[in-house]
Enzyme design. Structure first.
Site, PDB file in Angstrom:
ATOM      1  N   ASP A  21       0.829  -1.208   0.000  1.00 33.68           N
ATOM      2  CA  ASP A  21       0.000   0.000   0.000  1.00 33.68           C
ATOM      3  C   ASP A  21       0.867   1.263   0.000  1.00 33.68           C
ATOM      4  O   ASP A  21       1.987   1.255   0.510  1.00 33.68           O
ATOM      5  CB  ASP A  21      -0.929  -0.022   1.227  1.00 33.68           C
ATOM      6  CG  ASP A  21      -2.087   0.957   1.092  1.00 33.68           C
ATOM      7  OD1 ASP A  21      -2.364   1.404  -0.040  1.00 33.68           O
ATOM      8  OD2 ASP A  21      -2.713   1.272   2.118  1.00 33.68           O
ATOM      9  N   ARG A  34      -0.646   9.131  -9.961  1.00 28.88           N
ATOM     10  CA  ARG A  34      -0.686   7.897  -9.165  1.00 28.88           C
ATOM     11  C   ARG A  34      -0.035   6.703  -9.886  1.00 28.88           C
ATOM     12  O   ARG A  34       0.618   5.869  -9.260  1.00 28.88           O
ATOM     13  CB  ARG A  34      -2.140   7.548  -8.832  1.00 28.88           C
ATOM     14  CG  ARG A  34      -2.808   8.525  -7.886  1.00 28.88           C
ATOM     15  CD  ARG A  34      -4.252   8.118  -7.605  1.00 28.88           C
ATOM     16  NE  ARG A  34      -4.328   6.776  -7.059  1.00 28.88           N
ATOM     17  CZ  ARG A  34      -4.206   6.487  -5.763  1.00 28.88           C
ATOM     18  NH1 ARG A  34      -4.044   7.444  -4.888  1.00 28.88           N
ATOM     19  NH2 ARG A  34      -4.277   5.249  -5.362  1.00 28.88           N
ATOM     20  N   ASN A  69     -10.997  -2.458  -5.353  1.00 27.92           N
ATOM     21  CA  ASN A  69     -10.209  -1.545  -6.193  1.00 27.92           C
ATOM     22  C   ASN A  69     -10.863  -1.257  -7.557  1.00 27.92           C
ATOM     23  O   ASN A  69     -10.511  -0.302  -8.231  1.00 27.92           O
ATOM     24  CB  ASN A  69      -8.777  -2.062  -6.412  1.00 27.92           C
ATOM     25  CG  ASN A  69      -7.895  -1.970  -5.178  1.00 27.92           C
ATOM     26  OD1 ASN A  69      -7.026  -2.807  -4.964  1.00 27.92           O
ATOM     27  ND2 ASN A  69      -8.118  -0.958  -4.348  1.00 27.92           N
TER      28      ASN A  69
HETATM   29  C1  IPE Z   1      -5.526  -2.675  -0.168  1.00 29.48           C
HETATM   30  O1  IPE Z   1      -5.142  -1.352  -0.377  1.00 29.48           O
HETATM   31  C2  IPE Z   1      -5.516  -3.425  -1.465  1.00 29.48           C
HETATM   32  C3  IPE Z   1      -4.202  -3.635  -2.055  1.00 29.48           C
HETATM   33  C4  IPE Z   1      -3.054  -3.330  -1.523  1.00 29.48           C
HETATM   34  C5  IPE Z   1      -4.214  -4.284  -3.327  1.00 29.48           C
HETATM   35  P1  IPE Z   1      -6.225  -0.195  -0.575  1.00 29.48           P
HETATM   36  O2  IPE Z   1      -5.465   1.072  -0.696  1.00 29.48           O
HETATM   37  O3  IPE Z   1      -7.128  -0.543  -1.681  1.00 29.48           O
HETATM   38  O4  IPE Z   1      -7.039  -0.293   0.775  1.00 29.48           O
HETATM   39  P2  IPE Z   1      -7.866   0.818   1.577  1.00 29.48           P
HETATM   40  O5  IPE Z   1      -8.803   1.457   0.619  1.00 29.48           O
HETATM   41  O6  IPE Z   1      -6.879   1.771   2.143  1.00 29.48           O
HETATM   42  O7  IPE Z   1      -8.539   0.026   2.650  1.00 29.48           O
HETATM   43  C1  IPE Z   2      -1.508   0.198  -3.326  1.00 27.96           C
HETATM   44  O1  IPE Z   2      -1.280   1.566  -3.356  1.00 27.96           O
HETATM   45  C2  IPE Z   2      -1.721  -0.378  -4.717  1.00 27.96           C
HETATM   46  C3  IPE Z   2      -3.090  -0.826  -4.992  1.00 27.96           C
HETATM   47  C4  IPE Z   2      -4.096  -0.812  -4.167  1.00 27.96           C
HETATM   48  C5  IPE Z   2      -3.342  -1.326  -6.320  1.00 27.96           C
HETATM   49  P1  IPE Z   2      -2.490   2.602  -3.429  1.00 27.96           P
HETATM   50  O2  IPE Z   2      -2.817   2.826  -4.847  1.00 27.96           O
HETATM   51  O3  IPE Z   2      -3.598   2.158  -2.569  1.00 27.96           O
HETATM   52  O4  IPE Z   2      -1.807   3.909  -2.822  1.00 27.96           O
HETATM   53  P2  IPE Z   2      -2.432   4.898  -1.751  1.00 27.96           P
HETATM   54  O5  IPE Z   2      -2.913   4.075  -0.609  1.00 27.96           O
HETATM   55  O6  IPE Z   2      -3.546   5.615  -2.444  1.00 27.96           O
HETATM   56  O7  IPE Z   2      -1.297   5.788  -1.370  1.00 27.96           O
HETATM   57 MG    MG Z   3      -4.068   2.400  -0.632  1.00 29.66          MG
END
Ligand code: IPE
Ligand code: IPE
Ligand code: MG
Length: 246
Positions: A21, A34, A69
Site C-alpha cells: 500500500d 498515481r 479496487n
Molecule cells: C488494499 O489497499 C488493497 C491492495 C493493496 C491491493 P487499498 O489502498 O485498496 O485499501 P484501503 O482502501 O486503504 O482500505
Molecule cells: C496500493 O497503493 C496499490 C493498490 C491498491 C493497487 P495505493 O494505490 O492504494 O496507494 P495509496 O494508498 O492511495 O497511497
Molecule cells: Mg491504498
C-alpha cells in the site's frame, strides 16, 4: 545495522503475506500521477521477491488488486491492468531463472481477458519451479472467498457427499482458494494504514501483523529483513501462557 545478519534462519516464517500500500501517496509526494507510484511499486515487488527467495521463505503472497479496487477511477484501473500484463511479460523469465513458481488467488476469471491470459500463461510456464511460490492476490476479497467456500460446501451437502456435521475448520480451509498454501505467519502492510482491507481474514486468524510507515515503492530488501527480525522477537502464544510456549 545489518538486519539480515540478525535473522534466525531456523525460525523463518514459511509464508509472508504483504498488503502493498501507498503507491498513490508516494507518487503525490514526488509530484507525479498515481500511476507513477504503481510503476515504481514493481521495483519493490522485484526486490521483495528476490529477498524472500534468497532467505528460503516458501510462500510470498502479494495483495496486488482487491475486489474493492474496481471502484477506482477507470483510468487508474486500466493502467493497473496494463502494468500487470507488462510486468508479467517481463518478469516470467526471471521467475523461471530463479526457480520461482507463480500462483494467483482471487476471482481471476473476472480480470480483463489480456490480464487473465498473461496470468494463466505465467502460472503455466512456472508451474514446475520449486524454490518459492509467489502468490498474487488479484481481484481478491476475503469475504468473497469465504462465501464461495460456504457455497461449495453447501452444494456438497445437497449432493449428499458430506453431512453438515462433517464441516469443520479443516474441511472449510480445503474449500478456500488458499487450500494448498499454509497460513501466513507474518502479514505486513506498508504505508501506515493499520487495517486488513479484506485480505486473508480466515488465514490470518493467528498471523503476526506488522505495520510500517514506508510507502510500498520505497520497500527494499532490508525492510523485509527488519520485518522478519521483528517477527522473530515476538512470542506466539496461540492462547496459551508464556511458560507453556517458551
Ligand atoms: C488494499 O489497499 C488493497 C491492495 C493493496 C491491493 P487499498 O489502498 O485498496 O485499501 P484501503 O482502501 O486503504 O482500505
Ligand atoms: C496500493 O497503493 C496499490 C493498490 C491498491 C493497487 P495505493 O494505490 O492504494 O496507494 P495509496 O494508498 O492511495 O497511497
Ligand atoms: Mg491504498
Amino acid at each position: 545495522m545489518d538486519w539480515k545478519e540478525q535473522i534466525d534462519m531456523e525460525k523463518l516464517p514459511r509464508h509472508i503475506a504483504i498488503i502493498m500500500d501507498g503507491n498513490g501517496r508516494w507518487a503525490k509526494q514526488h509530484g507525479r500521477p498515481r500511476v507513477f507510484g504503481h510503476r515504481n511499486g514493481v521495483l519493490a515487488v522485484r526486490e521483495t521477491t528476490e529477498a524472500a527467495a534468497e532467505l528460503g521463505v516458501e510462500y510470498l503472497t502479494l495483495y496486488a488488486f482487491s475486489t474493492e479496487n474496481w471502484g477506482r477511477p477507470r483510468t487508474e484501473v486500466t493502467a493497473l491492468m496494463h502494468l500487470l500484463v507488462e510486468t508479467l511479460h517481463k518478469e516470467v523469465d526471471t521467475l523461471n531463472k530463479n526457480n520461482i513458481r507463480l500462483q494467483a488467488i482471487g476471482d481471476i476469471s473476472k480480470l480483463p481477458a489480456s490480464t487473465h491470459r498473461a496470468l494463466l500463461d505465467g502460472i503455466e510456464r512456472t508451474r514446475n519451479n520449486t524454490r518459492m511460490t509467489l502468490v498474487l492476490a488479484l481481484n481478491y476479497s476475503s469475504k468473497w472467498e469465504i462465501v464461495e467456500a460456504a457455497r461449495v460446501l453447501a452444494a456438497r451437502v445437497q449432493r449428499h457427499e458430506i453431512e453438515p456435521e462433517a464441516i469443520d475448520e479443516a474441511l472449510f480451509a480445503q474449500a478456500l482458494t488458499t487450500r494448498e498454501i499454509p497460513d501466513p505467519e507474518l502479514v505486513i502492510r506498508t504505508s501506515g494504514e493499520t487495517r486488513l482491507s479484506n485480505f486473508l481474514l480466515w488465514q490470518a486468524a493467528y498471523s503476526e501483523l506488522l505495520f510500517t510507515d514506508i510507502f510500498w515503492p520505497d520497500f527494499r530488501k532490508e525492510h523485509l529483513h527488519q520485518a522478519i527480525v521483528d517477527y522473530q522477537r515476538r512470542e506466539r502464544r496461540f492462547g496459551k501462557i508464556s511458560e507453556q510456549v517458551g
